[in-house]
Structures are given as C-alpha cells and as structure tokens.
Motif scaffolding. Structure first.
Motif, PDB file in Angstrom:
ATOM      1  N   THR A  90       0.856  -1.183   0.000  1.00  0.00           N
ATOM      2  CA  THR A  90       0.000   0.000   0.000  1.00  0.00           C
ATOM      3  C   THR A  90       0.891   1.232   0.000  1.00  0.00           C
ATOM      4  O   THR A  90       1.794   1.351   0.832  1.00  0.00           O
ATOM      5  N   GLU A  91       0.629   2.145  -0.944  1.00  0.00           N
ATOM      6  CA  GLU A  91       1.413   3.368  -1.043  1.00  0.00           C
ATOM      7  C   GLU A  91       0.487   4.575  -0.939  1.00  0.00           C
ATOM      8  O   GLU A  91      -0.512   4.667  -1.664  1.00  0.00           O
ATOM      9  N   LEU A  92       0.816   5.478  -0.033  1.00  0.00           N
ATOM     10  CA  LEU A  92       0.090   6.739   0.113  1.00  0.00           C
ATOM     11  C   LEU A  92       0.989   7.868  -0.391  1.00  0.00           C
ATOM     12  O   LEU A  92       2.129   7.996   0.059  1.00  0.00           O
ATOM     13  N   PHE A  93       0.478   8.668  -1.320  1.00  0.00           N
ATOM     14  CA  PHE A  93       1.243   9.763  -1.915  1.00  0.00           C
ATOM     15  C   PHE A  93       0.710  11.089  -1.384  1.00  0.00           C
ATOM     16  O   PHE A  93      -0.476  11.388  -1.497  1.00  0.00           O
ATOM     17  N   LEU A  94       1.591  11.882  -0.812  1.00  0.00           N
ATOM     18  CA  LEU A  94       1.285  13.229  -0.374  1.00  0.00           C
ATOM     19  C   LEU A  94       2.365  14.150  -0.924  1.00  0.00           C
ATOM     20  O   LEU A  94       3.437  13.676  -1.321  1.00  0.00           O
ATOM     21  N   PRO A  95       2.116  15.454  -0.977  1.00  0.00           N
ATOM     22  CA  PRO A  95       3.152  16.347  -1.491  1.00  0.00           C
ATOM     23  C   PRO A  95       4.472  16.174  -0.743  1.00  0.00           C
ATOM     24  O   PRO A  95       4.558  16.407   0.461  1.00  0.00           O
ATOM     25  N   GLY A  96       5.484  15.685  -1.456  1.00  0.00           N
ATOM     26  CA  GLY A  96       6.808  15.523  -0.879  1.00  0.00           C
ATOM     27  C   GLY A  96       7.001  14.288  -0.032  1.00  0.00           C
ATOM     28  O   GLY A  96       8.109  14.054   0.461  1.00  0.00           O
ATOM     29  N   GLU A  97       5.954  13.464   0.140  1.00  0.00           N
ATOM     30  CA  GLU A  97       6.052  12.315   1.033  1.00  0.00           C
ATOM     31  C   GLU A  97       5.473  11.057   0.387  1.00  0.00           C
ATOM     32  O   GLU A  97       4.559  11.131  -0.446  1.00  0.00           O
ATOM     33  N   LEU A  98       5.996   9.913   0.813  1.00  0.00           N
ATOM     34  CA  LEU A  98       5.480   8.614   0.400  1.00  0.00           C
ATOM     35  C   LEU A  98       5.428   7.725   1.630  1.00  0.00           C
ATOM     36  O   LEU A  98       6.401   7.611   2.373  1.00  0.00           O
ATOM     37  N   TYR A  99       4.273   7.097   1.856  1.00  0.00           N
ATOM     38  CA  TYR A  99       4.103   6.152   2.956  1.00  0.00           C
ATOM     39  C   TYR A  99       3.906   4.760   2.367  1.00  0.00           C
ATOM     40  O   TYR A  99       3.095   4.575   1.451  1.00  0.00           O
TER      41      TYR A  99
END
Length: 264
Positions: A90-99
């Motif tokens: 599972t990958e969460l994309f946010l501005p400047g970040e990856l979880y």
C-alpha cells in the motif's frame, strides 16, 4: 469522460486537424494544470524493468486527487517462487512524502515506512514501483518536442495521441510548487539520461487519460551495480470524479528503524 468530438471548438482540436510541433508542445505543457482542473480519478499503473535479459512488471491500482495532490495505490510486486505469498504494497502519496506498508525487510506488518521523496535517488519516479499520475503529468512541463499523431481508439474511447521527449531537469525548473520542484530535481542525478521519451493520450478537453514514459538509469543494487536498466512506466486514468479518501496512519504506526529493500 467523453472521447474526442469532431468539433473545431474543442481544446485538442477537430478530428481532421493535427497540431504543429510548437502547438503540440504548448498543449502538452498544460497537461498538469488541466488534470488538476479535472479533480480526481481512478488510476492503473504498470512499470516494466528490463536489464540483462531479465524483465519484470509491477502493477498498481488506486485513486488520486489532483487538486489536493494526494493518492493511494495498491502495488503488486512480482511473485518470488521461494517465498510465501506477499500482500500488495500500500502506497500513500502526499506532497513531498510517500508512505509504504508491506514493503521493506524487518518492518512489522502493522507498521508504515515514511519516505521523503526528494531523498530518494530517482525522486521516486520508479523506485516505489509506480510513477504516480501527479508526477507523471508534472514531467510533461519539461517537454522539449511533441508530435500530434492524430486520433486512436483506446479501450473503446477515441483519444488523441502525442509522442515526444520531455526533460526531467526542465520539468523541475518549470514546476509550480516546491514539492514537485524538489522531487524532480532529486531525480535528475538518478537517471543516465534526463531526456525521457513519452506517449501521451488526451481526451477532447485535453485531460490526460494515458501516459507512457521510457526511463534509463544505472542499477544501484547488487550483484551488478551500474548495469543499465530500461524502464517503461504506464499510467492509465479513468472514472474521473471518483472521490479519493486517504486514511493517514497514526504516528505510533510509523516505523522508525532501519529499512532494507530487497533488490536495492
């Protein structure tokens, strides 16, 4: 989302028309902004890596909100015959970040890994197993040349195909937000050639529906660091307007130890 209409007032143009190279470049450079205006969509991704006669493909499915610049993908890695079946990453994309969840040796299954994308050697253009749609579109701000190849039928829809070359460094300079600028600038040194070939498919409103990039970089992983790797990254967008809800992991679920990734 409608296919290309035979009308002279559409953004992409009438069916009988093709754009000049200069007009095509200007149209392609608008893709990130028009995608943001479109709001959100479902997404399907595929990254093919080829090196030394070996070829693997990584698939992803999820949704993205182009105004808030957030998204989520479930990424399926190639099966390892010698290991137990693994759940999707599972990958969460946010501005400047990856979880990331379910990725990285030594990470407990209930924990997430947080990464600063600007600290990843390729700006996470391919490392995470997908070129997320937001970044795939942002790359087109650096387009150097584009040809309008006319209408094509894609999965029952009439779209207009453009083929050209964009440049990662130019895209970084043209980015209109800090996070994209830093991410793409980080990617410049990660590839053996910052010129990236692409095929983009737009609908009648100029909204990106499909994009394929061709990258080249030198492997950093053993046993053959420095070996050229060819990457084809395809992103398909559909079901525009679908709401995208991102559930952020709580702080206690963020892994803080060292992480080792199989293969590099």
């Amino acid at each position: 989302m409608l296919g290309l209409a035979v009308t002279g007032c559409s953004m992409v143009g009438a069916a009988a028309d093709t754009r000049t190279a200069g007009e095509a470049v200007e149209l392609i450079r608008q893709v990130p902004d028009l995608l943001a205006e479109a709001g959100s969509s479902r997404a399907r991704t595929a990254v093919e890596l080829a090196s030394g006669g070996t070829r693997i493909t990584i698939h992803g499915r999820g949704g993205f909100d182009y105004r808030r610049r957030v998204g989520e993908l479930a990424v399926t890695l190639p099966a390892d015959p010698s290991a137990a079946e693994q759940p999707p990453v599972t990958e969460l994309f946010l501005p400047g970040e990856l979880y990331l969840k379910n990725r990285g040796e030594g990470v407990p299954p209930d924990k997430w890994v947080r990464l600063d994308v600007a600290a990843i050697h390729d700006g996470n253009l391919v490392t995470g197993g997908a070129t997320d749609p937001i970044t795939a579109a942002e790359l087109l701000r650096g387009v150097q040349h584009a040809d309008d190849l006319g209408e094509v039928e894609v999965e029952g829809e009439t779209l207009r195909r453009f083929r050209g070359i964009t440049d990662i460094a130019e895209a970084a300079r043209a980015a209109d937000d800090r996070e994209s600028r830093e991410q793409l600038a980080a990617a410049v040194d990660g590839f053996t050639d910052t010129a990236v070939r692409f095929d983009a498919y737009l609908d009648d409103d100029g909204v990106l529906r499909r994009i394929r990039h061709h990258f080249s970089f030198a492997s950093t992983a053993p046993p053959a660091p420095g070996v050229p790797v060819q990457v084809s990254s395809t992103t398909v967008l559909y079901d525009f307007g679908t709401p995208v809800v991102i559930d952020m992991p709580p702080a206690e679920h963020i892994f803080t130890g060292a992480v080792a990734y199989p293969g590099g």
